[in-house]
Motif scaffolding. Sequence first.
Motif, PDB file in Angstrom:
ATOM      1  N   UNK A  51       6.364  -2.803  -1.333  1.00 56.54           N
ATOM      2  CA  UNK A  51       6.526  -1.497  -1.978  1.00 56.54           C
ATOM      3  C   UNK A  51       5.628  -1.374  -3.208  1.00 56.54           C
ATOM      4  N   UNK A  52       5.647  -2.413  -4.054  1.00 59.56           N
ATOM      5  CA  UNK A  52       4.829  -2.373  -5.268  1.00 59.56           C
ATOM      6  C   UNK A  52       3.343  -2.387  -4.902  1.00 59.56           C
ATOM      7  N   UNK A  53       2.973  -3.217  -3.930  1.00 58.01           N
ATOM      8  CA  UNK A  53       1.574  -3.285  -3.514  1.00 58.01           C
ATOM      9  C   UNK A  53       1.106  -1.947  -2.955  1.00 58.01           C
ATOM     10  N   UNK A  54       1.955  -1.272  -2.176  1.00 53.83           N
ATOM     11  CA  UNK A  54       1.571   0.023  -1.619  1.00 53.83           C
ATOM     12  C   UNK A  54       1.252   1.042  -2.694  1.00 53.83           C
ATOM     13  N   UNK A  55       2.060   1.066  -3.755  1.00 54.34           N
ATOM     14  CA  UNK A  55       1.792   1.983  -4.867  1.00 54.34           C
ATOM     15  C   UNK A  55       0.477   1.611  -5.550  1.00 54.34           C
ATOM     16  N   UNK A  56       0.265   0.313  -5.764  1.00 54.54           N
ATOM     17  CA  UNK A  56      -0.977  -0.140  -6.398  1.00 54.54           C
ATOM     18  C   UNK A  56      -2.202   0.219  -5.562  1.00 54.54           C
ATOM     19  N   UNK A  57      -2.082   0.091  -4.244  1.00 52.12           N
ATOM     20  CA  UNK A  57      -3.201   0.448  -3.366  1.00 52.12           C
ATOM     21  C   UNK A  57      -3.607   1.910  -3.568  1.00 52.12           C
TER      22      UNK A  57
END
Length: 305
Positions: free
Chosen positions: A70-76
Motif C-alpha cells: 500500500x505504501x509503495x503504491x502511493x510512493x510510485x
Amino acid sequence: MKSMRRMVSVALALVLVLTATSAFIRLSQSGLSCRDWPACYGAQAAAPAGAPAEDFPVFIARAAHRIAASVAGVLFLVIAALGWDHWRGDSRRAAAVMLVVLAGLLAWLGKYTPSTLPAVTLANLLGGMALLGLLAWLWRPDGPGEALPRRMRLWIAAGLALVALQIAFGGLIGARYAALDCTGLPGCGGGLWPKGADWRAFDPFLPNDGLADASRQALHLAHRSGALLVAALLAWIGWRHARLRGARLGIALLALVAIQIALGATMLITGFPIVLAVFHNALASLVLIVLVSMLGLPGPQQKRS
C-alpha cells in the motif's frame, strides 16, 4: 532532486520487503519446511488465502506484505507525478510510468494468487523483480556522468537476462513443488541428466498434474547448470567493472555470487529450510539491483571498446 532520490530509496526498501515476504508466503503455502516435513510438502498448495489454518508467521508476513504494498503504491504514484517534469528527456521518465503500470498489473494478479498454475507464481515473482530493476534505474544520480563502454553494457545486459532466467527456473522449482526431487550433487536420477524428462515441465502454463519425477529433476539440473554459467559471467563482470569504475559494485557482485552459490549447496545439504530459501530469493534481488546499478548513465561521453 535529493528528495526524489530519497523517495526512490524508500520505495526500493519497501519492494525488497515485498519480494521477501512474498517468497515466504509462497514457500509456506507450498509446505516447504512444514511441521511434518517432508510428508506435508505440497499439501497446502491449494489452501485459500487467509485460511484459518494459516500459521502466525505467515499471518505476520501477509500483513507486512499488504502494508508495504500500500505504501509503495502511493510512493510510485508520487514518484511518477514528480518525475514527469524532472526526468523530461530521460529514460527514467518512462521507467517511472512503467513502475505504476506494473504495480497495477501485479495488484490485479493478486486476485488470482495463490494459484496452482505456475504461470501465476512466475508472473508475481518476475513482476516483483522488475519493480526492483525499475527502482534501481530510477535511483541513479542526475547528470550525464561517464558511461561504461558499450561492450561492457552489453555484457551486463546479458547478465541481467540470464539472472532473470535463473530466477524463473528457481520459481518453477517452487511452483511445481520439486524441491525434494533432486537432492544429490552434482546430478540426480542416476546421472547428470534424468532419463525420460518431459520438457513440458518448463511450460509455466502446464498444470502440475501428470508430470514425472524426471521432469521435475530436469528443472533442478537446468537451474544448477545455469547457476554455473551465470556465476562465471557475473564474476567476470564484477572483476571488469571494478577495474573500470572502482571496486565497490564489482566486489559487491562477486560477494553476492559467491554467497548465492554456497547458499544453494547448503540448502541441498540441510533439506531446504525455508529461512535459507527466502534468503536465496533475497540475494537474487540484490544481484539484480547491483547489475542495474552497474549500467550507469548513457550519455555523450560513452566510450566504445
